[in-house]
Design an enzyme around this catalytic site. Sequence first.
Site, short mmCIF file in Angstrom:
data_model
loop_
_atom_site.label_atom_id
_atom_site.label_comp_id
_atom_site.label_asym_id
_atom_site.label_seq_id
_atom_site.Cartn_x
_atom_site.Cartn_y
_atom_site.Cartn_z
N TYR A 12 36.67 -2.17 -21.92
CA TYR A 12 36.53 -3.68 -22.14
C TYR A 12 36.71 -4.07 -20.86
O TYR A 12 36.00 -5.10 -20.37
CB TYR A 12 37.70 -3.75 -22.89
CG TYR A 12 37.53 -5.47 -23.46
CD1 TYR A 12 36.92 -6.00 -24.38
CD2 TYR A 12 38.83 -6.09 -22.77
CE1 TYR A 12 36.71 -7.36 -24.50
CE2 TYR A 12 38.88 -7.66 -23.02
CZ TYR A 12 37.76 -8.12 -23.83
OH TYR A 12 37.98 -9.34 -24.18
N SER A 44 37.63 -13.08 -19.18
CA SER A 44 38.60 -12.79 -19.74
C SER A 44 39.72 -12.70 -18.71
O SER A 44 39.42 -12.44 -17.56
CB SER A 44 38.62 -11.48 -20.62
OG SER A 44 39.82 -10.94 -21.02
P1 NAI Z 1 36.02 -12.77 -32.59
O1 NAI Z 1 36.02 -11.47 -32.88
O2 NAI Z 1 36.92 -13.68 -33.70
O3 NAI Z 1 34.76 -13.36 -32.39
C1 NAI Z 1 33.60 -12.77 -31.87
C2 NAI Z 1 32.48 -13.05 -32.68
O4 NAI Z 1 31.34 -12.50 -31.92
C3 NAI Z 1 32.50 -12.66 -34.08
O5 NAI Z 1 31.90 -13.85 -34.72
C4 NAI Z 1 31.55 -11.79 -33.70
O6 NAI Z 1 30.63 -11.48 -35.15
C5 NAI Z 1 30.56 -11.70 -32.66
N1 NAI Z 1 29.67 -11.04 -32.35
C6 NAI Z 1 30.11 -9.60 -32.22
N2 NAI Z 1 29.21 -8.61 -31.56
C7 NAI Z 1 27.96 -9.52 -31.57
C8 NAI Z 1 26.63 -9.34 -31.22
N3 NAI Z 1 26.07 -8.10 -30.97
N4 NAI Z 1 25.68 -10.52 -31.11
C9 NAI Z 1 26.17 -11.70 -31.37
N5 NAI Z 1 27.54 -11.74 -32.02
C10 NAI Z 1 28.29 -10.68 -31.94
O7 NAI Z 1 36.87 -12.90 -31.20
P2 NAI Z 1 37.37 -14.02 -30.14
O8 NAI Z 1 38.65 -13.83 -29.89
O9 NAI Z 1 36.67 -15.34 -30.77
O10 NAI Z 1 36.41 -13.59 -29.04
C11 NAI Z 1 35.37 -14.33 -28.33
C12 NAI Z 1 35.13 -13.86 -26.93
O11 NAI Z 1 36.35 -14.14 -26.40
C13 NAI Z 1 34.75 -12.68 -26.85
O12 NAI Z 1 33.98 -12.54 -25.83
C14 NAI Z 1 36.01 -11.83 -26.23
O13 NAI Z 1 35.85 -10.99 -25.31
C15 NAI Z 1 36.77 -13.13 -25.40
N6 NAI Z 1 38.22 -12.87 -25.25
C16 NAI Z 1 38.92 -13.10 -26.31
C17 NAI Z 1 40.51 -13.01 -26.17
C18 NAI Z 1 41.35 -12.95 -27.49
O14 NAI Z 1 42.53 -12.66 -26.91
N7 NAI Z 1 41.11 -13.46 -28.42
C19 NAI Z 1 41.00 -12.82 -24.87
C20 NAI Z 1 39.87 -12.88 -23.76
C21 NAI Z 1 38.68 -12.70 -23.92
#
Ligand code: NAI
Length: 260
Positions: free
Chosen positions: A162, A149
């Site tokens: 975080y 990130s």
């Molecule tokens: P999102 O919330 O849309 O997707 C995250 C997914 O991870 C969800 O499907 C959720 O069910 C799954 N998840 C959560 N805990 C879990 C676990 N214990 N085991 C397996 N799956 C699990 O979020 P997004 O935005 O797609 O995030 C994906 C990655 O990108 C994350 O690592 C987040 O930290 C990172 N990120 C996101 C940013 C943003 O602005 N959306 C910015 C920088 C990094």
Amino acid sequence: MGRLEANFDGETVIVTGAASGIGREVARRFGAAGASVLVADVAEEPKDGDVPTHELIEDEGGTAEYVETDVTDRDQLEALVAAAREFGGVDVMINNAGLYVGGSVLDLEPEEFDRVHAVNARGTYFGTQVAATDMIERGEPGCVVNTASISSSHAQFDQVQYDSSKGAVRMITRGSALELAEHGIRVNAVAPGQIATEFLEGWTEEATEKAASDDLLKPVPLGRAGTPEDLAGAYLYLASEDASYVTGEMLYVDGGWQVF
Ligand code: NAI
């Protein structure tokens, strides 16, 4: 401008956190590029209630399977990698599952700290460990791509827990790249900026106000939030032969945010 054509025919790709958001689009792109994709998540349905990712990939002519996996549990990660053996064994491990927990360093509860570190840091560490172990045992070195990130290197208000979990992802990436190079395994990370997903449910209004008033959340030079589509190509590149001399790298896809 055109797009790069990716070809992952015959390869097996695991994407954690692939039910929703960034992981969903990354999984879809690997599926479209010919890979067999294991969609690993605690949930099968995406947060917006759309069709599950593995069905989406199959509808588009690809091969995919949903494997219910909680990345905080190493046994479940081992079962996930074992499931990939049915498709020939994991070639590309994408440790993307992530969780946002907001709150001040002055009052966050220990359980909340542990919750965010368990998914973001420990999930990435043991995801890397089990995938690399399996690659070494099979004698088939592949690669790992983690989701870091902008927070891996830039602090923001009310999210020390975080930011520190994503700082850990940066060093898990670099340290694993160092150790696994002798086995021919590359480890890299994509570092997203602000991406329009349903991720930031826990982002408090107070944090946003503080950040704006202290001018910390500077405007993104490209002037907009990113989308999962903006990011997916970075994962495909880092997992491809075109990145064969790239390891330990963190590729920012953030509209220029980190240049401040
Ligand atoms: P999102 O919330 O849309 O997707 C995250 C997914 O991870 C969800 O499907 C959720 O069910 C799954 N998840 C959560 N805990 C879990 C676990 N214990 N085991 C397996 N799956 C699990 O979020 P997004 O935005 O797609 O995030 C994906 C990655 O990108 C994350 O690592 C987040 O930290 C990172 N990120 C996101 C940013 C943003 O602005 N959306 C910015 C920088 C990094």
